[in-house]
Scaffold this active site. Structure first.
Site, PDB file in Angstrom:
ATOM      1  CG  HIS A 139      35.605 -24.448  22.749  1.00  0.00           C
ATOM      2  ND1 HIS A 139      35.152 -25.539  23.453  1.00  0.00           N
ATOM      3  CD2 HIS A 139      36.777 -24.844  22.165  1.00  0.00           C
ATOM      4  CE1 HIS A 139      35.988 -26.553  23.297  1.00  0.00           C
ATOM      5  NE2 HIS A 139      36.977 -26.154  22.526  1.00  0.00           N
ATOM      6  CE  LYS A 160      40.163 -25.311  24.196  1.00  0.00           C
ATOM      7  NZ  LYS A 160      40.412 -26.111  22.996  1.00  0.00           N
ATOM      8  CG  ASP A 178      33.934 -28.276  26.411  1.00  0.00           C
ATOM      9  OD1 ASP A 178      34.698 -28.240  25.433  1.00  0.00           O
ATOM     10  OD2 ASP A 178      32.735 -28.555  26.332  1.00  0.00           O
ATOM     11  NE  ARG A 244      62.352 -14.129  18.841  1.00  0.00           N
ATOM     12  CZ  ARG A 244      63.510 -14.577  18.355  1.00  0.00           C
ATOM     13  NH1 ARG A 244      63.751 -14.523  17.052  1.00  0.00           N
ATOM     14  NH2 ARG A 244      64.411 -15.078  19.175  1.00  0.00           N
TER      15      ARG A 244
END
Length: 315
Positions: A139, A160, A178, A244
């Site tokens: 997916h 998405k 999808d 980070r």
């Protein structure tokens, strides 16, 4: 087991069928390897892989042309009595009448191509490797961003498809939305494509299904793309610590192949398209030998070293 119809191979490789009376509708190829039956034409049939597509080039053709008729018949019978899916003659070489007659008797299709033997072998092996590669469906959304295949994953409804749509509007290309079919072409390469039923479509909540190819043109879509980078979208968690610096790469695994993966927290105001673009460019830069995080680390170390040196001089 994955398979490819012989009819598909004939259509893709533009082969000429020399035995049109043979029914090929049920013939399938189940492995990407091919075989040039030079040793078999010489009479050696030990370890013969009859289930492979057989390729006859100029060398094999010249050898069988020089055989006496009795020997030809013997070799042809033995070769063509094996369960061979098809035999392809390269360089527009045509089998003799005896070969064609015995092939038709054993229902072995004979095909012909104009291409040189080596070029045809390379092309058919590459194509079959993709078609017959191990495949899973995941997916997500796959987009070609600056030539890098970016697979965007995450929970349903996280954004998405919206990120993919923004990337398309910025000039990048959609591969699939999808559902992503991932094929392991080699130990280093994963290729993603769209299921035929959802090809070029995007689902946007509140709007419905849109056809990307129709709305934005053929330059906005792509059939297949290597998967170079995975971006996993997740809801922002203020109690979670996020990377980070990026000194150490994180990976995710598909079909045994590792792919670089970034976990991107989502919160209002973050532009996902720009983040995906930056991640793709940064990944390409790393492949070219430059790592911004390592460069920052080097500068910090040099600064600390200079600071210690200055303290030693003051003392």
């Amino acid at each position: 087991m994955a398979s490819v119809k012989l009819e598909s191979i004939i259509e893709k490789m533009k082969l000429e069928n020399l035995t049109p009376d043979i029914d090929i509708s049920k013939i399938k190829i189940t492995q990407p390897d091919i075989n040039r039956p030079a040793l078999q034409l010489a009479g050696y049939f030990e370890h013969f892989e009859a289930t492979r597509l057989q390729i006859i080039g100029f060398v094999e053709y010249s050898y069988i042309e020089g055989l006496p008729v009795a020997r030809k018949k013997e070799i042809y019978e033995r070769l063509l009595s094996c369960e061979i899916p098809a035999i392809v003659f390269c360089r527009e070489l045509k089998p003799d009448e005896l070969f064609t007659e015995i092939a038709e008797a054993h229902k072995v299709p004979l095909l012909m191509t104009k291409k040189a033997t080596s070029a045809f072998m390379a092309e058919i092996i590459r194509w079959l490797n993709v078609k017959l590669a191990p495949c899973i469906s995941v997916h997500g959304v796959l987009v070609d961003v600056f030539g890098e295949g970016v697979l965007i994953t995450g929970e349903s409804g996280i954004g998405k498809s919206e990120a993919a749509l923004e990337l398309i509007k910025r000039g990048h290309r959609l591969v699939t939305d999808d559902a992503v079919e991932i094929r392991k072409v080699s130990d280093e390469t994963l290729v993603g494509s769209a299921p035929d039923i959802t090809k070029h479509f995007i689902e946007l909540r509140g709007i419905g299904i849109i056809d990307v190819k129709t709305l934005f043109g053929v330059s906005s879509v792509k059939d297949t793309q290597n998967i170079d980078l995975v971006i996993r979208l997740e809801d922002w968690d203020k109690d979670k610590e996020y990377d980070r610096l990026g000194l150490e790469e994180e990976y995710t695994e598909y079909l045994g192949n590792k792919v670089v993966c970034h976990n991107i927290p989502i919160r209002p105001g973050r532009n996902l398209a720009v983040i995906c673009e930056s991640a793709a460019i940064n990944h390409r830069q790393k492949k070219m030998g430059y790592n911004a995080a390592q460069e920052l680390y080097r500068r910090v170390q040099e600064s600390l070293a200079r600071g210690r040196s200055d303290e030693d001089e003051d003392e």
